[in-house]
Design a protein around this motif. Structure first.
Motif, mmCIF file in Angstrom:
data_model
loop_
_atom_site.group_PDB
_atom_site.id
_atom_site.type_symbol
_atom_site.label_atom_id
_atom_site.label_comp_id
_atom_site.label_asym_id
_atom_site.label_seq_id
_atom_site.Cartn_x
_atom_site.Cartn_y
_atom_site.Cartn_z
ATOM 1 N N ARG A 1 -3.694 3.959 1.330
ATOM 2 C CA ARG A 1 -4.281 4.235 2.639
ATOM 3 C C ARG A 1 -3.462 5.323 3.329
ATOM 4 O O ARG A 1 -2.365 5.336 3.166
ATOM 5 N N PRO A 2 -4.301 5.823 4.133
ATOM 6 C CA PRO A 2 -3.604 6.941 4.977
ATOM 7 C C PRO A 2 -2.388 6.228 5.834
ATOM 8 O O PRO A 2 -3.024 5.347 6.382
ATOM 9 N N VAL A 3 -1.491 6.888 6.340
ATOM 10 C CA VAL A 3 -0.738 6.350 7.461
ATOM 11 C C VAL A 3 -0.500 7.027 8.598
ATOM 12 O O VAL A 3 -0.597 8.369 8.741
ATOM 13 N N ASP A 4 -0.816 6.409 9.774
ATOM 14 C CA ASP A 4 -0.628 7.048 11.076
ATOM 15 C C ASP A 4 0.671 7.343 11.555
ATOM 16 O O ASP A 4 1.460 6.469 11.633
ATOM 17 N N LEU A 5 0.928 8.720 11.626
ATOM 18 C CA LEU A 5 2.398 9.096 11.847
ATOM 19 C C LEU A 5 2.989 8.850 13.150
ATOM 20 O O LEU A 5 4.020 8.371 13.396
ATOM 21 N N PRO A 6 2.026 9.346 14.284
ATOM 22 C CA PRO A 6 2.667 9.100 15.485
ATOM 23 C C PRO A 6 2.731 7.720 15.869
ATOM 24 O O PRO A 6 3.734 7.136 16.661
ATOM 25 N N ALA A 7 1.762 6.788 15.117
ATOM 26 C CA ALA A 7 2.049 5.212 15.583
ATOM 27 C C ALA A 7 3.080 4.604 14.906
ATOM 28 O O ALA A 7 3.929 3.770 15.263
ATOM 29 N N LEU A 8 3.640 5.246 13.667
ATOM 30 C CA LEU A 8 4.924 4.874 12.808
ATOM 31 C C LEU A 8 6.050 5.038 13.909
ATOM 32 O O LEU A 8 6.935 4.320 13.860
ATOM 33 N N LEU A 9 5.964 6.374 14.731
ATOM 34 C CA LEU A 9 7.276 6.298 15.411
ATOM 35 C C LEU A 9 7.007 6.101 17.070
ATOM 36 O O LEU A 9 7.945 6.237 17.814
ATOM 37 N N GLY A 10 6.026 5.483 17.186
ATOM 38 C CA GLY A 10 5.702 4.720 18.410
ATOM 39 C C GLY A 10 5.421 6.015 19.640
ATOM 40 O O GLY A 10 5.539 5.697 20.902
ATOM 41 N N LEU A 11 4.887 7.001 19.083
ATOM 42 C CA LEU A 11 4.545 8.005 20.032
ATOM 43 C C LEU A 11 2.984 8.383 19.935
ATOM 44 O O LEU A 11 2.190 8.080 19.193
ATOM 45 N N ALA A 12 2.588 8.863 21.233
ATOM 46 C CA ALA A 12 1.250 9.264 21.107
ATOM 47 C C ALA A 12 0.475 10.305 20.341
ATOM 48 O O ALA A 12 1.582 11.338 20.129
ATOM 49 N N ARG A 13 -0.469 10.499 20.112
ATOM 50 C CA ARG A 13 -1.084 11.571 19.085
ATOM 51 C C ARG A 13 -1.165 12.726 19.994
ATOM 52 O O ARG A 13 -1.496 12.700 21.375
ATOM 53 N N VAL A 14 -1.059 13.930 19.439
ATOM 54 C CA VAL A 14 -1.263 15.276 20.139
ATOM 55 C C VAL A 14 -2.530 15.701 20.257
ATOM 56 O O VAL A 14 -3.340 15.410 19.229
ATOM 57 N N LEU A 15 -3.000 15.919 21.531
ATOM 58 C CA LEU A 15 -4.453 16.139 21.609
ATOM 59 C C LEU A 15 -4.735 17.358 21.433
ATOM 60 O O LEU A 15 -3.623 18.642 22.073
#
Length: 442
Positions: free
Chosen positions: A428-442
């Motif tokens: 499965r793909p992995v959400d990288l900002p979530a892995l680091l506890g950061l918000a996604r760049v909009l």
């Protein structure tokens, strides 16, 4: 007040010696000190820094190093065991620590320094897992100290030229990047004869090695990735290797035979002699020889990934660690053109044709080839430039191109490697900002 900063070095590794300890001590002239020096006079950092302590798990190795210093008429450097780290930070009170120990120990040293408000310079990868990277970012926010990560792969002349071209808008907005990386059978095999071969110590080569590549690609793209997905396997090494000789005889091991003349393999009983003749009695005891086909090898030696970035940009990456050549091909596509770069050599060290040529093709214009000359110094001239940025202060070019990696950028490089490991396992793909506890760049 003295402008010389006081550093404690965490991990007397070959990298720690070559890149930091010897330049800081001013041991840069091989002829003057019986071969113990490393680099050139331009690498002498003694006017900016001094080493006030060494932290390591191997007291014998540090003692051997200090004995070598005494033979040169130098003062031995105080030694602290790893369990004495907090004591060192409180009593010696260095201005900063330099972390050059095995990857899985980085977090302990970095977090300890941040708790004492002591600055950190750490080798890449910053840490070995996304969870540890998240913890470091949180601790840095609570500390008066900072973390700098030595992502030297940004510094080679060809890589700086590519960044300049992208920054100037030569190919418009970057839409996709493809990197095909090869580690030759000599270099690749070496990882499987060291601590890197176990995931608990290295995070896998996806973190230990590929985080350098991921950082470079993110830097060129100018953005942090959102997701990563990939596949990987152990194809060349380990107990199921197609190259494992019957009976485990080294005399029939094709990797050993390919490297015998180069002296890359450790001696038969497992003892190691590293840079400048120093040994590793604690990390690699003679009683525990390592073999390329050991069952404890639990990392991949071949893998591929695709990552997505804000705005629709994508990155494709692949690597293998038993290749017929060493180097990489990079293709960068943009809305107004493309950039191509090949860097490589044969197993025997001969440069590949067109290596280090940067080809720039405009979408509605001409194609031109830029010849880039590699500079002197380690890693294609990268290391001396990086050291000057770290210890003397960033150059105008460094500030213009953003050569010095931030802790957040370094954390994303780790997260991409760890995320790739997780994706290989989960499909499965992995959400990288979530892995680091950061918000996604909009």
């Amino acid at each position: 007040m003295s402008s010389i900063r006081r550093y404690a070095v965490c991990g007397l590794s070959a990298r720690g010696l070559a890149s930091f300890v010897l330049p800081i001590l001013g041991l840069t002239d091989r002829t003057a000190d019986g071969g113990f020096g490393y680099g050139s006079d331009e690498d002498d950092l003694s006017e900016y820094a001094e080493v006030v302590a060494i932290v390591d798990t191997d007291a014998d190795r540090v003692a051997e190093f200090n004995q070598a210093l005494e033979r040169l008429g130098r003062t031995p450097i105080p030694f602290f065991a790893q369990k004495q780290y907090d004591e060192l930070l409180a009593t010696v009170a260095p201005d900063a620590v330099i972390v050059t120990s095995p990857d899985h120990t980085h977090a302990e040293y970095i977090l300890g320094a941040l708790r004492h408000d002591v600055d950190v310079i750490t080798e890449k990868p910053m840490v070995s897992t996304g969870a540890a990277a998240r913890e470091v970012l949180a601790a840095e926010r609570e500390s008066d100290a900072t973390v700098q990560v030595t992502h030297n792969f940004r510094y080679p002349a060809a890589h700086r030229e590519v960044k300049r071209l992208i920054q100037a808008g030569t190919i418009g907005r970057v839409t996709r990047v493809v990197m095909d990386y090869h580690v030759d059978l000599r270099h690749g095999a070496s990882y499987f004869l060291r601590w890197n071969r176990q995931r608990e110590f290295s995070g896998g080569l996806q973190v230990h090695k590929s985080s350098h590549h991921f950082d470079l690609l993110n830097w060129w793209i100018g953005s942090a990735p959102e997701e990563i997905f990939g596949y990987g396997a152990l194809n060349y090494y380990g107990p199921s290797s197609p190259h494992r000789p019957d009976g485990g005889l080294r005399s029939k091991d094709p990797y050993f035979l390919a490297q015998e003349a180069a002296g890359v393999f450790p001696v038969e009983d497992g003892a190691r002699e590293g840079l400048f003749g120093l040994h590793y009695p604690g990390q690699y005891p003679a009683s525990r020889p390592l073999y390329l086909y050991d069952a404890e090898i639990d990392i991949e030696d071949t893998y591929s990934a695709i990552a997505g970035y804000p705005g629709g940009t994508s990155m494709t990456y692949s690597v293998d660690f038993s290749s017929t050549w060493e180097g990489y091909r990079v293709s960068i596509g943009g809305t107004h053109g493309s950039i191509e770069l090949l860097h490589g050599r044969t197993v025997d060290g001969a440069a590949l044709p067109t290596s280090d040529q940067v080809t720039v093709s405009e979408l509605f214009g001409p194609t031109r080839v830029l010849e880039v000359v590699a500079e002197a110094g380690g890693h294609g001239g990268a290391d001396p430039l990086m050291r000057r940025d770290l210890f003397a202060g960033p150059s105008p070019e460094s500030l213009e191109l953003g050569l010095m990696a931030t802790s957040t950028e370094a954390a994303y490089a780790v997260a991409m490697g760890d995320g790739l490991v997780q994706s290989i396992a989960s499909h499965r793909p992995v959400d990288l900002p979530a892995l680091l506890g950061l918000a996604r760049v909009l």
